[in-house]
Design an enzyme around this catalytic site. Structure first.
Site, PDB file in Angstrom:
ATOM      1  N   GLY A  66      -2.817  -8.263   3.211  1.00  0.00           N
ATOM      2  CA  GLY A  66      -4.033  -7.692   3.770  1.00  0.00           C
ATOM      3  C   GLY A  66      -4.823  -8.646   4.635  1.00  0.00           C
ATOM      4  O   GLY A  66      -5.353  -8.270   5.688  1.00  0.00           O
ATOM      5  N   THR A  95       0.855  -1.174   0.000  1.00  0.00           N
ATOM      6  CA  THR A  95       0.000   0.000   0.000  1.00  0.00           C
ATOM      7  C   THR A  95       0.893   1.227   0.000  1.00  0.00           C
ATOM      8  O   THR A  95       2.102   1.120  -0.138  1.00  0.00           O
ATOM      9  CB  THR A  95      -0.825   0.054   1.308  1.00  0.00           C
ATOM     10  OG1 THR A  95       0.089   0.166   2.393  1.00  0.00           O
ATOM     11  CG2 THR A  95      -1.665  -1.185   1.504  1.00  0.00           C
ATOM     12  N   THR A 142       0.986  -2.280   6.048  1.00  0.00           N
ATOM     13  CA  THR A 142       1.178  -2.660   4.652  1.00  0.00           C
ATOM     14  C   THR A 142       1.645  -4.099   4.563  1.00  0.00           C
ATOM     15  O   THR A 142       2.319  -4.595   5.475  1.00  0.00           O
ATOM     16  CB  THR A 142       2.199  -1.738   3.965  1.00  0.00           C
ATOM     17  OG1 THR A 142       2.415  -2.192   2.622  1.00  0.00           O
ATOM     18  CG2 THR A 142       3.536  -1.733   4.692  1.00  0.00           C
ATOM     19  N   GLY A 143       1.288  -4.770   3.476  1.00  0.00           N
ATOM     20  CA  GLY A 143       1.701  -6.153   3.290  1.00  0.00           C
ATOM     21  C   GLY A 143       0.517  -7.048   2.979  1.00  0.00           C
ATOM     22  O   GLY A 143      -0.393  -6.661   2.240  1.00  0.00           O
ATOM     23  N   ARG A 175     -12.972  -8.254  -3.812  1.00  0.00           N
ATOM     24  CA  ARG A 175     -12.155  -8.497  -2.613  1.00  0.00           C
ATOM     25  C   ARG A 175     -11.845  -7.171  -1.934  1.00  0.00           C
ATOM     26  O   ARG A 175     -11.497  -6.186  -2.569  1.00  0.00           O
ATOM     27  CB  ARG A 175     -10.864  -9.206  -2.998  1.00  0.00           C
ATOM     28  CG  ARG A 175      -9.893  -9.468  -1.825  1.00  0.00           C
ATOM     29  CD  ARG A 175      -8.824  -8.390  -1.729  1.00  0.00           C
ATOM     30  NE  ARG A 175      -7.767  -8.739  -0.759  1.00  0.00           N
ATOM     31  CZ  ARG A 175      -6.765  -7.945  -0.435  1.00  0.00           C
ATOM     32  NH1 ARG A 175      -6.673  -6.732  -0.991  1.00  0.00           N
ATOM     33  NH2 ARG A 175      -5.856  -8.319   0.429  1.00  0.00           N
ATOM     34  N   GLY A 217      -9.448  -5.490   1.101  1.00  0.00           N
ATOM     35  CA  GLY A 217      -8.284  -5.747   1.932  1.00  0.00           C
ATOM     36  C   GLY A 217      -8.336  -5.014   3.257  1.00  0.00           C
ATOM     37  O   GLY A 217      -9.372  -4.519   3.687  1.00  0.00           O
ATOM     38  N   ASP A 218      -7.174  -4.908   3.887  1.00  0.00           N
ATOM     39  CA  ASP A 218      -7.095  -4.281   5.203  1.00  0.00           C
ATOM     40  C   ASP A 218      -7.129  -2.761   5.158  1.00  0.00           C
ATOM     41  O   ASP A 218      -7.532  -2.114   6.134  1.00  0.00           O
ATOM     42  CB  ASP A 218      -5.792  -4.700   5.890  1.00  0.00           C
ATOM     43  CG  ASP A 218      -4.572  -4.143   5.162  1.00  0.00           C
ATOM     44  OD1 ASP A 218      -3.944  -3.196   5.667  1.00  0.00           O
ATOM     45  OD2 ASP A 218      -4.247  -4.643   4.081  1.00  0.00           O
TER      46      ASP A 218
END
Length: 319
Positions: free
Chosen positions: A243, A190, A240-241, A218, A220-221
């Site tokens: 999700g 992100t 970040t990474g 979908r 994500g986080d």
């Protein structure tokens, strides 16, 4: 560092970033992070609010096609764009989130409008697009976000999946694929920014194009408050990474909770969450505390990150 001293941290994605990252990508992203630090630091020096600063910096990153957000967003399995973003004011805990965006140039600014102009926290897909049109924010046609580079990136990713499936053992239930583009660079991640201003107020903002080859729909986080983004009077966090791992670990909120309920320092709390927040630790975060402490831990091979403080300290790093 006490109240009255500003601090800022920026992230541009975490993942399987190779040591031998091509020079033009490495230098391009480092230059962009330095540029964002300059913009954010200057605004903080001129007494702008942390909320204004994190939006300003994330907009810059969304406008840079080298990052997985805004114009640089990766593609879904159908070759489409679905962008996400969220922003949070630590003093008031007001926040705004958006997801499923196909036309909005700067999702982070639409997230702030959701926070300030609606009774809600989260708008997605058609409803968010309609709100964007109502607010008159800058938009483009969906096809304008689909670049030759990202089309090629998706093609190579799908080919890598086919190769691994063809070579998988017949009884193997899962094939894990690392998302890499033609340059070998990870596409997990992100962009985000956290800051404390001269008044001692904290804020966090995060934006993303998601993960390459994600299913349409979908989420994500990044737009989930408490997972990819969180801010209160203790700290501001942008994660970040992976999700799914960040969601399962409620990563951003857990950092704040460890500080609030266990009395940990920011660095202790952030390190604990990165170490214990998910089984495979495929994420990182940037965070700033109410005392101006900065933490930028990660459990991946690298994380594009940068930070600066009012006393003149600055850092830009990848591995």
């Amino acid at each position: 560092m006490g109240k009255g001293q500003w601090a800022i941290a920026v992230q541009g994605g975490a993942g399987d970033i190779p040591i031998d990252l091509p020079k033009h990508i490495k230098e391009g992203r480092e230059s962009a992070l330095r540029h964002c630090l300059h913009i954010g630091s200057s605004a903080l020096n001129h007494s702008h609010s942390s909320l204004h600063v994190v939006e300003l910096v994330v907009r810059e990153l969304e406008n840079n096609p080298l990052f997985n957000a805004g114009r640089g967003s990766v593609l879904t399995t159908e070759g489409t764009i679905e962008m996400e973003a969220s922003i949070m004011d630590g003093k008031t805990k007001k926040c705004g989130s958006v997801c499923g965006l196909k036309t909005v140039v700067n999702p982070i600014s639409l997230a702030r409008l959701v926070m300030e102009k609606t009774p809600h926290v989260y708008l997605g897909f058609e409803g968010a697009e309609a709100f964007a049109r109502e607010q008159g924010v800058a938009t483009l046609e969906p096809c304008d976000f689909i670049t030759p580079a990202n089309v090629e990136r998706l093609k190579q990713f799908k080919e890598s999946i086919r190769v691994q499936l063809d070579n998988a053992h017949p009884i193997q239930n899962e094939v894990k694929v690392e998302a890499r583009n033609a340059d070998g660079d990870s596409q997990l991640g992100t962009v985000g920014c956290v800051a404390i201003d001269l008044d001692g107020h904290l804020a966090a903002a995060t934006s993303t194009g998601g993960v390459i080859n994600k299913w349409v729909g979908r989420i994500g986080d990044t737009p989930i408050i408490g997972s990819g983004t969180y801010s209160n009077t203790y700290c501001a966090v942008s994660a970040t990474g992976s999700g799914e791992d960040i969601i399962r670990g409620t990563v951003a909120r857990d950092v704040a909770a460890l500080m609030e309920y266990k009395g940990l320092s920011l660095k202790e709390a952030a390190s604990s969450v990165v170490k214990n927040g998910a089984p495979e630790c495929k994420f990182g975060l940037v965070a700033v505390s109410a005392t101006g402490e900065i933490a930028m831990p990660f459990g991946t091979t690298g994380m594009f990150r940068a930070c600066a403080t009012q006393d003149g300290y600055s850092e830009v790093a990848i591995h």
